[in-house]
Design a protein around this motif. Structure first.
Motif, PDB file in Angstrom:
ATOM      1  N   LEU A  10      32.594  42.723  43.767  1.00 44.85           N
ATOM      2  CA  LEU A  10      31.624  42.755  42.674  1.00 44.85           C
ATOM      3  C   LEU A  10      32.288  42.805  41.302  1.00 44.85           C
ATOM      4  O   LEU A  10      31.683  42.425  40.297  1.00 44.85           O
ATOM      5  N   PHE A  11      33.540  43.261  41.245  1.00 48.90           N
ATOM      6  CA  PHE A  11      34.164  43.571  39.965  1.00 48.90           C
ATOM      7  C   PHE A  11      35.124  42.490  39.467  1.00 48.90           C
ATOM      8  O   PHE A  11      35.722  42.635  38.407  1.00 48.90           O
ATOM      9  N   GLY A  12      35.291  41.416  40.242  1.00 44.43           N
ATOM     10  CA  GLY A  12      36.175  40.340  39.813  1.00 44.43           C
ATOM     11  C   GLY A  12      37.650  40.673  39.917  1.00 44.43           C
ATOM     12  O   GLY A  12      38.492  39.975  39.334  1.00 44.43           O
ATOM     13  N   THR A  13      37.965  41.711  40.657  1.00 45.14           N
ATOM     14  CA  THR A  13      39.351  42.170  40.816  1.00 45.14           C
ATOM     15  C   THR A  13      39.922  41.839  42.186  1.00 45.14           C
ATOM     16  O   THR A  13      41.098  42.091  42.447  1.00 45.14           O
ATOM     17  N   THR A  14      39.089  41.276  43.047  1.00 49.16           N
ATOM     18  CA  THR A  14      39.408  41.207  44.472  1.00 49.16           C
ATOM     19  C   THR A  14      39.222  39.798  45.010  1.00 49.16           C
ATOM     20  O   THR A  14      38.288  39.099  44.611  1.00 49.16           O
ATOM     21  N   PHE A  15      40.115  39.405  45.901  1.00 43.89           N
ATOM     22  CA  PHE A  15      39.994  38.097  46.547  1.00 43.89           C
ATOM     23  C   PHE A  15      40.558  38.186  47.963  1.00 43.89           C
ATOM     24  O   PHE A  15      41.323  39.105  48.287  1.00 43.89           O
ATOM     25  N   ASP A  16      40.152  37.234  48.792  1.00 48.34           N
ATOM     26  CA  ASP A  16      40.616  37.171  50.176  1.00 48.34           C
ATOM     27  C   ASP A  16      41.452  35.908  50.368  1.00 48.34           C
ATOM     28  O   ASP A  16      41.063  34.822  49.932  1.00 48.34           O
ATOM     29  N   HIS A  66      42.616  41.061  52.462  1.00 51.70           N
ATOM     30  CA  HIS A  66      41.652  41.461  51.431  1.00 51.70           C
ATOM     31  C   HIS A  66      42.439  42.276  50.402  1.00 51.70           C
ATOM     32  O   HIS A  66      42.989  43.328  50.746  1.00 51.70           O
ATOM     33  N   MET A  67      42.497  41.798  49.154  1.00 47.85           N
ATOM     34  CA  MET A  67      43.354  42.481  48.192  1.00 47.85           C
ATOM     35  C   MET A  67      42.702  42.666  46.824  1.00 47.85           C
ATOM     36  O   MET A  67      41.884  41.842  46.405  1.00 47.85           O
ATOM     37  N   THR A  68      43.085  43.755  46.178  1.00 49.43           N
ATOM     38  CA  THR A  68      42.569  44.105  44.859  1.00 49.43           C
ATOM     39  C   THR A  68      43.735  44.366  43.919  1.00 49.43           C
ATOM     40  O   THR A  68      44.709  45.042  44.286  1.00 49.43           O
ATOM     41  N   VAL A  69      43.635  43.831  42.720  1.00 50.95           N
ATOM     42  CA  VAL A  69      44.705  43.987  41.749  1.00 50.95           C
ATOM     43  C   VAL A  69      44.799  45.452  41.301  1.00 50.95           C
ATOM     44  O   VAL A  69      43.804  46.171  41.256  1.00 50.95           O
TER      45      VAL A  69
END
Length: 242
Positions: free
Chosen positions: A185-191, A238-241
């Motif tokens: 939801l926050f635009g910080t995460t991508f798969d 699944h990763m988040t900056v």
């Protein structure tokens, strides 16, 4: 003359092929004196380059080591990643229309020479700048690693990016395990998919590419740049900056 998308891509492809030809004929032209030989990944991004250009015979290939245990190497849960997502992310977008109005806060990541984006049905190709840089760096590091290991170039496949609140709501209807407070939801995460890759020069066994990818992601995580979770059922990292 108006520069259209097709003209831009044609010019890019021609430039890439010319650079690749010059590099093959004069291998030292782009290397500083005394430095290790390197080749830019962009030189191999043109679909017209159908064959793999091998490493120079004088350069020793690096070994592929991978990681011993995926779950141990990439253990970062939703509870860990959501903290970083809320710290670095934008206010969740309500729907696609809301996302279009928020482009000053977000970066388009739908096209890159370093990775391929799957058709997106439950997310949209935008990230906050910090996460967009991370994704670009992962893709470039993956290319570099393939090169030094003598592996034909393949692109990473991105399967999920920014999700709106309406996207999450639809996902929860189909998947009861989907979390309402998704990091996406926050635009910080991508798969990033680990069992499929997009061939650039020639196909390679998926498990070989997965081992190389794991080395790249482990290094990024150890550098403190992101949190990563190895998702077994979804077939992705699944990763988040951070």
């Amino acid at each position: 003359m108006k520069i259209t998308k097709n003209r831009y891509l044609l010019g890019f492809a021609v430039t890439v092929m010319l650079l690749a030809l010059v590099k093959l004929i004069f291998p030292d032209v782009a290397a500083p004196r005394g430095s290790q030989e390197t080749i830019s990944p962009q030189q191999y991004n043109s679909p017209q380059l159908s064959t793999h250009i091998p490493l120079l015979s004088s350069q020793k290939k690096h070994r592929i080591r991978g990681v011993q245990n995926y779950k141990v190497a990439f253990p970062d849960s939703q509870a860990v990643q959501i903290v970083a997502a809320e710290k670095w992310g934008v206010r969740p977008v309500k729907n696609r229309e809301d996302a279009e109005k928020r482009k000053k806060e977000l970066v388009y990541v739908g096209a890159s020479p370093y990775y391929h984006v799957d058709p997106l049905y439950s997310s949209i190709p935008y990230l906050v700048p910090r996460a967009a840089v991370l994704l670009q760096d992962i893709g470039q590091a993956f290319y570099d690693s393939l090169y030094v290991k003598g592996v034909p170039f393949n692109q990473l496949i991105v399967t999920s990016v920014l999700r709106s609140e309406s996207d999450v709501e639809k996902l929860r209807r189909r998947n009861g395990n989907a979390t309402e407070r998704s990091c996406h939801l926050f635009g910080t995460t991508f798969d990033i998919c680990y069992n499929r890759y997009h061939s650039v020069t020639q196909p390679v066994r998926d498990d070989t590419l997965k081992w190389v990818l794991c080395e790249v992601l482990r290094d990024m995580r150890e550098q403190g740049r992101c949190y990563i979770k190895y998702e077994v059922k979804q077939g992705c990292f699944h990763m988040t900056v951070r």
